[in-house]
Scaffold this motif. Structure first.
Motif, mmCIF file in Angstrom:
data_model
loop_
_atom_site.group_PDB
_atom_site.id
_atom_site.type_symbol
_atom_site.label_atom_id
_atom_site.label_comp_id
_atom_site.label_asym_id
_atom_site.label_seq_id
_atom_site.Cartn_x
_atom_site.Cartn_y
_atom_site.Cartn_z
ATOM 1 N N PRO A 79 78.679 -30.441 45.731
ATOM 2 C CA PRO A 79 78.908 -31.791 45.199
ATOM 3 C C PRO A 79 80.290 -31.900 44.574
ATOM 4 C CG PRO A 79 77.535 -30.542 43.704
ATOM 5 C CD PRO A 79 77.730 -29.670 44.914
ATOM 6 N N THR A 80 80.935 -33.007 44.804
ATOM 7 C CA THR A 80 82.223 -33.283 44.165
ATOM 8 C C THR A 80 82.118 -34.627 43.464
ATOM 9 O OG1 THR A 80 83.033 -34.295 46.218
ATOM 10 C CG2 THR A 80 83.560 -31.986 45.861
ATOM 11 N N PRO A 81 82.650 -34.746 42.263
ATOM 12 C CA PRO A 81 82.471 -35.964 41.475
ATOM 13 C C PRO A 81 83.381 -37.124 41.885
ATOM 14 C CG PRO A 81 83.762 -34.375 40.255
ATOM 15 C CD PRO A 81 83.337 -33.686 41.514
ATOM 16 N N GLY A 82 84.237 -36.917 42.867
ATOM 17 C CA GLY A 82 85.214 -37.943 43.220
ATOM 18 C C GLY A 82 84.611 -39.272 43.632
ATOM 19 N N HIS A 83 83.442 -39.258 44.261
ATOM 20 C CA HIS A 83 82.797 -40.490 44.731
ATOM 21 C C HIS A 83 81.646 -40.914 43.829
ATOM 22 C CE1 HIS A 83 85.203 -40.364 48.348
ATOM 23 N NE2 HIS A 83 84.799 -39.139 48.586
ATOM 24 N N GLY A 84 81.560 -40.321 42.635
ATOM 25 C CA GLY A 84 80.485 -40.662 41.719
ATOM 26 C C GLY A 84 79.366 -39.638 41.789
ATOM 27 N N TRP A 85 78.733 -39.378 40.630
ATOM 28 C CA TRP A 85 77.710 -38.344 40.576
ATOM 29 C C TRP A 85 76.508 -38.670 41.451
ATOM 30 C CZ3 TRP A 85 72.728 -39.348 39.350
ATOM 31 C CH2 TRP A 85 72.451 -40.521 38.641
ATOM 32 N N GLY A 129 78.829 -29.261 36.846
ATOM 33 C CA GLY A 129 80.108 -29.904 36.566
ATOM 34 C C GLY A 129 80.137 -31.350 37.006
ATOM 35 N N CYS A 130 79.529 -31.638 38.160
ATOM 36 C CA CYS A 130 79.503 -33.006 38.674
ATOM 37 C C CYS A 130 78.733 -33.922 37.726
ATOM 38 C CB CYS A 130 78.883 -33.016 40.065
ATOM 39 S SG CYS A 130 78.875 -34.635 40.857
ATOM 40 N N LEU A 131 77.598 -33.453 37.249
ATOM 41 C CA LEU A 131 76.790 -34.262 36.339
ATOM 42 C C LEU A 131 77.479 -34.436 34.986
ATOM 43 C CD1 LEU A 131 73.295 -32.784 37.185
ATOM 44 C CD2 LEU A 131 74.099 -35.083 37.720
ATOM 45 N N ARG A 132 78.079 -33.368 34.479
ATOM 46 C CA ARG A 132 78.758 -33.468 33.189
ATOM 47 C C ARG A 132 79.949 -34.422 33.274
ATOM 48 N NH1 ARG A 132 77.666 -33.031 28.680
ATOM 49 N NH2 ARG A 132 78.934 -31.375 27.762
ATOM 50 N N GLU A 133 80.714 -34.336 34.367
ATOM 51 C CA GLU A 133 81.848 -35.238 34.542
ATOM 52 C C GLU A 133 81.383 -36.672 34.786
ATOM 53 O OE1 GLU A 133 84.873 -33.885 37.295
ATOM 54 O OE2 GLU A 133 84.436 -31.787 36.765
ATOM 55 N N GLY A 135 79.212 -38.097 33.046
ATOM 56 C CA GLY A 135 78.802 -38.666 31.767
ATOM 57 C C GLY A 135 77.451 -38.209 31.259
ATOM 58 N N PHE A 136 76.803 -37.262 31.940
ATOM 59 C CA PHE A 136 75.500 -36.765 31.500
ATOM 60 C C PHE A 136 75.676 -35.865 30.280
ATOM 61 C CE2 PHE A 136 74.253 -38.525 35.344
ATOM 62 C CZ PHE A 136 72.911 -38.326 35.632
ATOM 63 N N SER A 137 74.789 -36.019 29.305
ATOM 64 C CA SER A 137 74.769 -35.085 28.192
ATOM 65 C C SER A 137 74.303 -33.728 28.707
ATOM 66 C CB SER A 137 73.820 -35.581 27.101
ATOM 67 O OG SER A 137 72.469 -35.517 27.557
ATOM 68 N N LEU A 138 74.468 -32.712 27.891
ATOM 69 C CA LEU A 138 74.044 -31.377 28.308
ATOM 70 C C LEU A 138 72.539 -31.334 28.559
ATOM 71 C CD1 LEU A 138 75.239 -28.592 28.838
ATOM 72 C CD2 LEU A 138 74.735 -27.989 26.465
ATOM 73 N N ALA A 139 71.781 -31.969 27.656
ATOM 74 C CA ALA A 139 70.323 -31.983 27.810
ATOM 75 C C ALA A 139 69.908 -32.757 29.056
ATOM 76 C CB ALA A 139 69.669 -32.583 26.572
ATOM 77 N N LEU A 140 70.531 -33.923 29.292
ATOM 78 C CA LEU A 140 70.171 -34.719 30.462
ATOM 79 C C LEU A 140 70.593 -34.013 31.750
ATOM 80 C CD1 LEU A 140 68.888 -37.253 31.547
ATOM 81 C CD2 LEU A 140 71.090 -38.443 31.292
ATOM 82 N N THR A 141 71.678 -33.270 31.715
ATOM 83 C CA THR A 141 72.089 -32.473 32.881
ATOM 84 C C THR A 141 71.010 -31.463 33.236
ATOM 85 O OG1 THR A 141 74.452 -32.702 32.396
ATOM 86 C CG2 THR A 141 73.799 -30.825 33.739
ATOM 87 N N ALA A 142 70.472 -30.789 32.214
ATOM 88 C CA ALA A 142 69.387 -29.828 32.453
ATOM 89 C C ALA A 142 68.164 -30.524 33.037
ATOM 90 C CB ALA A 142 69.025 -29.122 31.146
ATOM 91 N N HIS A 143 67.809 -31.704 32.488
ATOM 92 C CA HIS A 143 66.665 -32.453 33.018
ATOM 93 C C HIS A 143 66.908 -32.860 34.472
ATOM 94 C CE1 HIS A 143 65.293 -32.347 29.016
ATOM 95 N NE2 HIS A 143 65.827 -33.472 28.562
ATOM 96 N N ALA A 144 68.116 -33.316 34.760
ATOM 97 C CA ALA A 144 68.443 -33.795 36.108
ATOM 98 C C ALA A 144 68.346 -32.676 37.132
ATOM 99 C CB ALA A 144 69.846 -34.400 36.113
#
Length: 224
Positions: A79-85, A129-133, A135-144
């Protein structure tokens, strides 16, 4: 073939044998017959060496499986964040499912290794990294990651276990099961089979992206 020629062939095989060649051959064998059919003897035959020669490239069977799983991870689109998470996670999920459909033996092993390889680590780091960039919080990244991977692997496992592989087989199986129903018995199953599953073009795999989009929509709402 003379003794000298055989010796030369064996020597050339030893000289050209690499860990990557061993791992690719092991993946091909597992793809063809399942992981349970893979043995060091068969693997040695596949690459043209004695089984003991393989231990110059893999420490043991667990090391072999570690490497095989890492090769599978290497096939998944990063995944790359360039086109949106959302788009990145969607494409990554679709890519993962396609890769697992080629390597069904790997479904239950992808997250099981205690010594992950570089492709595995690179993949997970890119997802996080894609999720964090995005705008996901650390906790929401783990949930996702948890909900996405549970869905991807769960769907792949269910798909692997289904007793049909094509729309025709699906319709034939549904018709066979329904033939044992009495009139008016199991009306909702009958409706689902006749008005959905047995219609031309139905494929269970098409359900994957519908469920994936529901999850991604929920994550977008949670992240806003």
């Amino acid at each position: 073939m003379s003794t000298v020629t055989r010796r030369t062939v064996r020597q050339a095989s030893r000289e050209t044998l690499t860990r990557q060649r061993v791992l690719h051959a092991a993946v091909e064998l597992a793809d063809a017959g399942g992981l349970e059919t893979l043995s060091m003897r068969k693997l040695g035959e596949a690459v043209g060496v004695e089984a003991m020669s393989l231990y110059n490239h893999v420490a043991n069977k667990e090391d072999l499986i570690d490497g095989m799983v890492d090769l599978v991870f290497g096939e998944v689109e990063l995944p790359t964040p360039g086109h949106g998470w959302r788009q990145a996670m969607r494409q990554r999920a679709i890519s993962m499912r396609l890769v697992l459909s080629r390597h069904r033996w790997a479904i239950g092993l992808m997250e099981s290794r205690s010594t992950p390889g570089p492709a595995t680590l690179r993949h997970h780091d890119a997802v996080l990294g894609c999720l964090r960039e995005g705008g996901f919080s650390l906790a929401l990244t783990a949930h996702a990651v948890s909900v996405l991977d549970s869905y991807i692997y769960g769907f792949a496992l269910q798909e692997k276990a289904l007793p049909f592989d094509s729309p025709q087989e699906t319709a034939e199986l549904a018709d066979s099961i329904m033939s044992g129903f009495g009139d008016g018995e199991y009306p909702h199953l009958t409706e689902m089979a006749t008005r959905h599953v047995m219609r031309p073009g139905y494929a269970f795999g098409d359900e994957f992206e519908f469920g994936l989009d529901l999850i991604l929509d929920g994550l977008r709402k949670a992240s806003s």
